[in-house]
Enzyme design. Structure first.
Site, PDB file in Angstrom:
ATOM      1  N   HIS A  82      55.887 -38.783  41.274  1.00  0.00           N
ATOM      2  CA  HIS A  82      54.437 -38.627  41.385  1.00  0.00           C
ATOM      3  C   HIS A  82      53.747 -39.864  40.840  1.00  0.00           C
ATOM      4  O   HIS A  82      54.128 -40.381  39.795  1.00  0.00           O
ATOM      5  CB  HIS A  82      53.983 -37.396  40.579  1.00  0.00           C
ATOM      6  CG  HIS A  82      52.498 -37.203  40.604  1.00  0.00           C
ATOM      7  ND1 HIS A  82      51.854 -36.547  41.622  1.00  0.00           N
ATOM      8  CD2 HIS A  82      51.532 -37.603  39.744  1.00  0.00           C
ATOM      9  CE1 HIS A  82      50.557 -36.548  41.386  1.00  0.00           C
ATOM     10  NE2 HIS A  82      50.329 -37.186  40.252  1.00  0.00           N
ATOM     11  N   ASP A 161      45.147 -24.230  41.308  1.00  0.00           N
ATOM     12  CA  ASP A 161      44.821 -25.617  40.933  1.00  0.00           C
ATOM     13  C   ASP A 161      43.816 -26.206  41.925  1.00  0.00           C
ATOM     14  O   ASP A 161      42.894 -26.920  41.522  1.00  0.00           O
ATOM     15  CB  ASP A 161      46.088 -26.493  40.885  1.00  0.00           C
ATOM     16  CG  ASP A 161      45.729 -27.944  40.613  1.00  0.00           C
ATOM     17  OD1 ASP A 161      45.210 -28.216  39.519  1.00  0.00           O
ATOM     18  OD2 ASP A 161      45.920 -28.795  41.504  1.00  0.00           O
ATOM     19  N   ARG A 168      36.187 -28.360  38.769  1.00  0.00           N
ATOM     20  CA  ARG A 168      36.114 -29.446  37.770  1.00  0.00           C
ATOM     21  C   ARG A 168      35.358 -30.640  38.333  1.00  0.00           C
ATOM     22  O   ARG A 168      34.561 -31.277  37.644  1.00  0.00           O
ATOM     23  CB  ARG A 168      37.530 -29.886  37.354  1.00  0.00           C
ATOM     24  CG  ARG A 168      38.226 -28.884  36.462  1.00  0.00           C
ATOM     25  CD  ARG A 168      39.712 -29.190  36.372  1.00  0.00           C
ATOM     26  NE  ARG A 168      39.994 -30.512  35.876  1.00  0.00           N
ATOM     27  CZ  ARG A 168      41.085 -31.228  36.189  1.00  0.00           C
ATOM     28  NH1 ARG A 168      42.005 -30.731  36.995  1.00  0.00           N
ATOM     29  NH2 ARG A 168      41.265 -32.419  35.688  1.00  0.00           N
ATOM     30  N   SER A 183      47.250 -29.862  35.664  1.00  0.00           N
ATOM     31  CA  SER A 183      47.025 -29.874  37.107  1.00  0.00           C
ATOM     32  C   SER A 183      48.168 -30.611  37.820  1.00  0.00           C
ATOM     33  O   SER A 183      48.764 -30.096  38.779  1.00  0.00           O
ATOM     34  CB  SER A 183      45.670 -30.550  37.380  1.00  0.00           C
ATOM     35  OG  SER A 183      45.534 -30.913  38.722  1.00  0.00           O
ATOM     36  N   LYS A 187      51.878 -28.757  39.981  1.00  0.00           N
ATOM     37  CA  LYS A 187      52.343 -29.043  41.345  1.00  0.00           C
ATOM     38  C   LYS A 187      53.796 -29.506  41.331  1.00  0.00           C
ATOM     39  O   LYS A 187      54.566 -29.215  42.239  1.00  0.00           O
ATOM     40  CB  LYS A 187      51.421 -30.089  41.984  1.00  0.00           C
ATOM     41  CG  LYS A 187      50.059 -29.474  42.316  1.00  0.00           C
ATOM     42  CD  LYS A 187      49.055 -30.471  42.800  1.00  0.00           C
ATOM     43  CE  LYS A 187      48.394 -31.189  41.672  1.00  0.00           C
ATOM     44  NZ  LYS A 187      46.997 -31.512  41.803  1.00  0.00           N
TER      45      LYS A 187
HETATM   46  N1  URA Z   1      45.395 -35.547  39.977  1.00  0.00           N
HETATM   47  C1  URA Z   1      45.588 -34.193  39.954  1.00  0.00           C
HETATM   48  O1  URA Z   1      46.381 -33.674  40.720  1.00  0.00           O
HETATM   49  N2  URA Z   1      44.906 -33.468  39.067  1.00  0.00           N
HETATM   50  C2  URA Z   1      44.014 -33.996  38.200  1.00  0.00           C
HETATM   51  O2  URA Z   1      43.425 -33.279  37.424  1.00  0.00           O
HETATM   52  C3  URA Z   1      43.813 -35.399  38.235  1.00  0.00           C
HETATM   53  C4  URA Z   1      44.522 -36.155  39.140  1.00  0.00           C
END
Ligand code: URA
Length: 438
Positions: A82, A161, A168, A183, A187
């Site tokens: 990621h 999320d 947010r 967050s 994932k």
């Molecule tokens: N990327 C994400 O997936 N979540 C966040 O809160 C910030 C960046």
């Protein structure tokens, strides 16, 4: 349990139990907590923060809010990667096939572009025919058969999320490090891989502008991953100037292919080799990252990584002839050169400005669901530290939008700082969390 009690508890600086965090996420996801109350909770969290246990509970609850993937039918450790997002970040396009060519399965769920940073899926979809809209079953099958698949993040994975992120975004609560870590990690946990490599970017073209913040985020995410039984490493990397030269979807595909042919920009190649070394070490394929790096250099040189990329593209519907003849990739209707107003050394190329100019040319979206132009973007001609003379072409813009030509060129020139003295070159890797082996 009731939401009002939980809001006041957090507002007053007390911590929430695992069950309370779980209740919050589940009830919100099921539509039983209204947006205004969740917004108040987010603002309380923003000011009071979350402790480690609360952050873990939030990660687990978000991950469990939708489908979770299972690779237990494979007898190998599956790795995921990621990036926290950057400008010109085409690393996944090179790294995923490179690591897969070493025999390590790579299962990558990616998003589309966010803000000024590009998204892997938008880049891959610039290859005619390529589809990342896989079912989770197709995704697991491809990883089993080919060691590689890249799938778009769907609403069935971590839906809570998705909802929370959108809230947010409009309540000024994105920039809380625990919320960001939970967050991202939710994932990764739902993605099902046993080993995770995180590339946390820092600098002008990153969400984490300071190195301290980037290291802090890297540490929180590594802790969450370890607490959840994952093999995990975070590498903090530089994102002050764009990565490589190309910024834009098809333009970055071309540059990624050049890297896979051993003819790409040195910074992209080096980053892929270093990150890949950690992925191989995490998977247990090699004893240490250095051994992994040597193996990956050989796979790049032999053409095996390029072969793996081609296999991934065909398996996901992409037209192979577009990789053999790159003029078949989307082409913009015009291009303009941006020229240096004076000579000297390039001291800075502001990745944030380049990213925003690229978006204005059509590489990304300014609102959800907007069409993008796969051919649009910017190609830089120089990197920081190089010398230019007056009127040299610094960069070229590509677009189909006539009206943005002039403002984009003007703004892109502002990304360059040219001075008398040669700038110190920032290293691409700032550090690794935790120092390997762990
Ligand atoms: N990327 C994400 O997936 N979540 C966040 O809160 C910030 C960046």
């Amino acid at each position: 349990m009731n939401i009002l009690d939980l809001i006041t508890k957090k507002r007053d600086g007390q911590s929430l139990s695992w069950e309370e965090v779980n209740y919050l996420v589940q009830e919100y996801n099921n539509g039983f907590i209204p947006e205004y109350q969740m917004a108040a909770m987010l603002m309380s969290i923003y000011f009071q923060g979350l402790n480690n246990k609360e952050t873990n509970a939030l990660t687990a609850a978000l991950a469990a809010s939708g489908e979770t993937l299972d690779f237990s039918s494979l007898d190998k450790i599956v790795v995921d990667k990621h990036s926290s997002g950057g400008v010109g970040d085409k690393v996944t396009l090179v790294l995923a096939p490179l690591v897969a060519a070493a025999g390590v399965p790579v299962a990558k769920i990616s998003g589309r572009g966010l803000g000024f940073s590009g998204g892997t899926i938008d880049k891959l979809e610039s290859i005619p025919g390529f589809s990342a809209d896989l079912t989770t079953g197709q995704f697991v099958d491809l990883v089993r058969d080919n060691n590689i698949a890249i799938m778009v993040q769907t609403e069935s994975i971590t839906p809570a999320d998705g909802k929370l992120y959108a809230l947010r975004d409009v309540t000024g609560t994105v920039e809380n490090i625990s919320l960001i870590a939970a967050s991202i990690m939710s994932k990764k946990i739902a993605g099902g891989a046993g080993a995770i490599l995180l590339d946390v970017k820092t600098g002008r073209g990153a969400f984490m502008q300071s190195r301290e913040e980037a290291f802090h985020l890297a540490e929180i995410m590594v802790r969450i991953g370890k607490d959840m039984g994952k093999r995990i490493v975070s590498v903090v990397t530089d994102m002050n100037q764009p990565l490589g030269y190309a910024v834009g979807n098809a333009l970055e595909v071309k540059e990624a292919i050049a890297v896979l042919q051993g003819k790409g920009p040195a910074d992209v190649e080096r980053l892929c080799i270093v990150l890949g070394g950690y992925m191989l070490a995490l998977s247990g394929r090699v004893r240490n990252p250095e051994e992994g790096q040597e193996q990956l250099m050989r796979l790049l040189e032999s053409g095996a990584a390029l072969q793996k990329f081609r296999q991934m593209v065909i398996s996901q519907g992409g037209r192979l002839e577009c990789l053999d003849d790159l003029t078949l990739l989307p082409q913009a209707s015009f291009s303009d050169e941006v020229r240096a107003s004076k000579g000297g050394y390039i001291r800075e190329i502001d990745a944030r400005i380049v990213g925003k100019v690229a978006i204005s040319l059509g590489t990304g979206r300014s609102c959800k669901g907007e069409e993008i132009n796969p051919a649009a973007g910017v190609v830089l001609k120089f990197k920081v530290g190089e010398r230019v003379t007056e009127n040299d072409s610094l960069a070229c813009i590509y677009s189909d939008k006539e009206e943005v030509r002039e403002p984009a060129c003007r703004e892109l020139l502002n990304a360059f700082t040219i001075g008398e003295e040669r700038a110190e070159i920032t290293p691409i890797i700032h550090g690794v969390v935790p120092p390997f082996p762990n």
